[in-house]
Design an enzyme around this catalytic site. Structure first.
Site, PDB file in Angstrom:
ATOM      1  N   GLN A  43      -5.493  -3.858  -3.319  1.00 24.09           N
ATOM      2  CA  GLN A  43      -5.180  -5.050  -3.938  1.00 24.09           C
ATOM      3  C   GLN A  43      -3.900  -5.112  -4.885  1.00 24.09           C
ATOM      4  O   GLN A  43      -3.143  -6.111  -4.553  1.00 24.09           O
ATOM      5  CB  GLN A  43      -6.532  -5.369  -4.867  1.00 24.09           C
ATOM      6  N   THR A  44      -3.796  -4.000  -5.704  1.00 28.85           N
ATOM      7  CA  THR A  44      -2.705  -4.082  -6.394  1.00 28.85           C
ATOM      8  C   THR A  44      -1.431  -3.382  -5.777  1.00 28.85           C
ATOM      9  O   THR A  44      -0.125  -3.787  -6.197  1.00 28.85           O
ATOM     10  CB  THR A  44      -3.117  -3.160  -7.724  1.00 28.85           C
ATOM     11  N   LYS A  98       3.789   2.793 -10.506  1.00 29.86           N
ATOM     12  CA  LYS A  98       4.812   3.122  -9.242  1.00 29.86           C
ATOM     13  C   LYS A  98       4.060   2.203  -7.755  1.00 29.86           C
ATOM     14  O   LYS A  98       2.833   2.287  -7.961  1.00 29.86           O
ATOM     15  CB  LYS A  98       5.191   4.440  -8.891  1.00 29.86           C
ATOM     16  N   SER A 112      -4.794   1.014  -5.070  1.00 23.51           N
ATOM     17  CA  SER A 112      -5.555  -0.079  -4.678  1.00 23.51           C
ATOM     18  C   SER A 112      -4.824  -0.771  -3.571  1.00 23.51           C
ATOM     19  O   SER A 112      -3.913  -1.181  -3.731  1.00 23.51           O
ATOM     20  CB  SER A 112      -6.500  -0.843  -5.596  1.00 23.51           C
ATOM     21  N   ASP A 166       3.065   4.753  17.994  1.00 20.58           N
ATOM     22  CA  ASP A 166       2.980   4.485  16.441  1.00 20.58           C
ATOM     23  C   ASP A 166       3.896   5.450  15.726  1.00 20.58           C
ATOM     24  O   ASP A 166       4.063   6.609  16.151  1.00 20.58           O
ATOM     25  CB  ASP A 166       1.352   4.672  15.894  1.00 20.58           C
ATOM     26  N   MET A 183      -0.384  -0.490  -6.075  1.00 19.87           N
ATOM     27  CA  MET A 183       0.327   0.275  -7.070  1.00 19.87           C
ATOM     28  C   MET A 183      -0.679   1.451  -7.648  1.00 19.87           C
ATOM     29  O   MET A 183      -1.832   1.445  -7.484  1.00 19.87           O
ATOM     30  CB  MET A 183       0.771  -0.598  -8.574  1.00 19.87           C
ATOM     31  N   SER A 184       0.003   2.431  -8.279  1.00 17.35           N
ATOM     32  CA  SER A 184      -0.900   3.322  -8.983  1.00 17.35           C
ATOM     33  C   SER A 184       0.094   3.795 -10.158  1.00 17.35           C
ATOM     34  O   SER A 184       1.000   3.295 -10.357  1.00 17.35           O
ATOM     35  CB  SER A 184      -1.103   4.804  -8.127  1.00 17.35           C
ATOM     36  N   ASP A 236      -6.751   4.213  16.999  1.00 18.56           N
ATOM     37  CA  ASP A 236      -7.958   4.551  16.502  1.00 18.56           C
ATOM     38  C   ASP A 236      -8.979   3.859  15.688  1.00 18.56           C
ATOM     39  O   ASP A 236      -9.906   4.238  15.429  1.00 18.56           O
ATOM     40  CB  ASP A 236      -7.610   5.962  15.510  1.00 18.56           C
TER      41      ASP A 236
END
Length: 688
Positions: free
Chosen positions: A386-387, A401, A384, A313, A389-390, A524
């Protein structure tokens, strides 16, 4: 649990090993090792002959026969001692694990709610599927999955790591291990195992070797050693009639005795590796535990030595995993400071490493101080899945962003336009191995923040070492192909899998296995379980889910993905140790020919004295010296069997040449020196 390396000849271990070595003289134990069982039978036979000589039932030298019998018993005891020492180290580790496992009580729930009716029961009575409530100060009564709640858990009893870890429902950190302790808050846990099947129980069983079965290579080597033993047994058996016939035909000398034939047989069969083979396997698992890795079987350790493809990874293994903002790249018509100001505002309440680094970079570049979102009457918009974005809403300003495609959808949904120049900036960041984070205000794209994931120091050199050993390294990442290619080039891996999904990992493993390769990987999460189950060596992180730990054949207590490289080294060292000592053992036989054959037959065929190149004092001294050397060499090689041969990263061909020189040539020369020195000592003591 802290795994300290114990001294090989620690007095307490030696005392226990001596007792165990004597107990292992039981024929029900001895017959499991065919080579040493032949020595065991030879010991009984020569002992009976010695007793017959003492009682006058047969003729012969009681001193010589008794000495041979004694040293044959020592040979068996030394082989038992090697195995007992290896097992003793494992038992000491198991004892510390058993100390973790203690009787405790559990709060059994009728349903998966913290306020559900509860019943106090013994932890040993819990079964798979039972629900328990674990509160601050409680010991976790079983292995299970967190269904509700979140808590700080002390896992030091299992991992040796003093820092507490967070366990919570959902995600990849929902697994708890029996024997650990909850420090704060509460958890509702569903037990996933029955009594006696917990992770701690399995650790103890594997460490003690209770379930140790011979690995495929061990079985193959045992078959070879048995075949050699049968050949030498038949050859030795034919020497007696040959000797009788020769004496009658030449009217010189006397027939070779049974004692001498037994001594010859024991010296010719591969007793060195036969006596140390089991100890090497047990010590390999013990060394793995010393690295804080629990192997479910010796087969897994051996497979680690044969691995030729590593799936690694990117995050945490190849890179540090905490991406840092490195540059502000404004869109046309936007200044760098405007972009920095908006990016900082959107990150003020973002506690991720990336968010904090944006705040710091804006402060360093433009002296933009942190502001209080509450005083600005601002609302933070958390990230989130789903979006993707924050951001933050400050009065009329709506700053976001996030990933390129997420910001593109956001801008276009607000009737904005995503500039082609920003696409170029995104591609430029990705090509250099960075992660582009796009910033927008309302329907306007302000630019890109370049996040740089730092490649671990020295990792490129480690991959170069693996390449020398013929091991291919493949980086697994969820990044796009451009970013993945850049990081792969910087880290020095041989290949990469970009935009990886669980299905893609599984397909890649199957592809390599279809080519005849052995694959190792770490994981994991529950989504890693199918790939872990398919891989030949699967190291599950102790911090991961129960499904991942059950799918893997090793568990890393430190939850360090880089440990996979160390696991491969330990596996290769075990295989090299076995091969090196086999080479040494078989090469040993040459000197013993020169010692025993002239001694046994020179009286009948004086020409054989030409083979006495060591100029041994007498026939009895020569035979006894060879038998003593054969026993003592096992003792001298015990540290090597338990610690493993020194290991350097090089190709298989170079390793073979090196080991043939050291252990092949060494196996030829050392017995000549050893047998001669023992002969001189016996002569000086008037025992030859």
């Amino acid at each position: 649990m802290t795994h300290k390396q114990r001294a090989i000849f620690e007095p307490a271990l030696v005392r226990t090993a001596l007792l165990d070595a004597v107990k292992k003289l039981d024929p029900r134990v001895q017959w499991r090792n065919p080579v040493m069982f032949v020595v065991y039978l030879g010991s009984w036979l020569t002992t009976l002959i010695w007793l017959a000589i003492l009682s006058g039932h047969t003729t012969g030298s009681a001193m010589f026969t008794g000495s041979i019998a004694l040293w044959l018993w020592f040979t068996v005891l030394f082989a038992n001692m090697a195995e007992a020492l290896a097992e003793g180290r494992s038992k000491a580790q198991a004892a510390s694990l058993r100390g973790v496992k203690k009787t405790s009580w559990a709060k059994k729930l009728s349903e998966a709610r913290v306020d559900a009716p509860q019943e106090k029961v013994s932890a040993d009575s819990l079964r798979k599927g039972d629900l328990v409530l674990i509160e601050a100060g409680d010991t976790v009564p079983c292995d299970g999955e967190v269904l509700e709640g979140g808590a700080s858990v002390d896992e030091s009893a299992i991992t040796g790591e003093s820092a507490p870890v967070i366990r919570e429902s959902g995600g990849d950190f929902s697994s708890v291990t029996g024997g650990t302790r909850v420090l704060s808050d509460w958890l509702v846990v569903e037990c996933r195992v029955n009594p006696g099947e917990t992770f701690l129980d399995r650790m103890i069983a594997m460490v003690e070797g209770a379930k140790r079965r011979k690995t495929p290579n061990e079985v193959a080597l045992t078959i070879l050693l048995v075949a050699l033993t049968i050949v030498f047994l038949l050859a030795t058996a034919t020497l007696y009639p040959f000797s009788v016939f020769s004496v009658e035909a030449s009217q010189a000398g006397s027939p070779v005795t049974i004692t001498v034939l037994v001594a010859l047989l024991v010296c010719l069969i591969p007793t060195t590796i036969g006596g140390l083979l089991s100890a090497i396997g047990v010590a390999g698992m013990s060394r793995m535990l010393g690295a804080n890795v629990i192997a479910t079987s010796g087969r897994a350790v051996e497979a680690a030595g044969d691995v030729d493809v590593l799936l690694l990874d990117k995050t945490g293994t190849i890179t540090l995993g905490n991406r840092q903002a490195s540059e502000f790249l404004p869109a046309p018509g936007v200044t760098e400071q405007q972009l920095a100001d908006a990016a900082q505002l959107s990150s003020l309440a973002d506690e991720t490493p990336e968010g904090r680094s944006i705040v710091v970079l804006a402060k360093q570049r433009f002296n933009l101080r942190e502001r209080d979102l509450h005083s600005l009457n601002a609302t933070f918009i958390p990230f989130s899945a789903q979006t993707r974005m924050s951001g933050v809403n400050v009065q009329e300003r709506m700053i976001r962003k996030g990933a390129v495609d997420a910001i593109r959808r956001h801008v276009e949904s607000n009737q904005g336009h995503f500039p082609p120049a920003v696409d170029d900036l995104v591609a430029s960041v990705a090509r250099t191995g960075g992660t582009p984070l796009v910033v927008a205000e309302g329907s306007r794209v302000l630019g890109v923040v370049a996040l740089k994931d730092i490649v671990k120091g020295g990792i490129k050199e480690r991959f170069a070492e693996l390449r020398k050993m013929g091991i291919k390294t493949v980086m697994i990442t969820g990044d796009n192909r451009l970013t993945a290619a850049a990081i792969a080039a910087e880290a020095g891996v041989d290949d990469f899998l970009a935009e990886a999904t669980p299905e893609a990992k599984l397909a890649l493993i199957r592809q390599y296995q279809a080519e005849g390769r052995l694959v190792a990987m770490t994981g994991d999460g529950t989504n890693d379980a199918p790939a872990l189950a398919q891989a030949d060596v699967a190291v599950a992180m102790n911090s991961g889910t129960q499904a991942a730990k059950e799918a893997g054949n090793m568990v890393d207590l430190d939850s360090n993905p880089t440990k996979l490289i160390e696991v491969v080294h330990i596996g290769k060292q075990m295989l090299m140790t076995r091969g090196s000592l086999t080479t040494f053992s078989i090469a040993n036989d040459v000197a013993k020919y020169f010692a025993i054959i002239p001694a046994a037959f020179a009286a009948t065929y004086p020409q054989l004295n030409a083979l006495n190149i060591m100029q041994l004092h007498s026939p009895s001294s020569a035979i006894l010296s060879a038998v003593i050397f054969n026993a003592l060499v096992i003792v001298f090689l015990i540290p090597l069997a338990l610690k493993g041969v020194s290991y350097k990263a090089m190709s298989a061909a170079a390793l073979l040449r090196r080991n043939l020189w050291i252990y092949g040539l060494g196996g030829l020369l050392v017995p000549f020196v050893g047998i001669k020195l023992i002969d001189l000592l016996l002569t000086a003591l008037n025992m030859g």
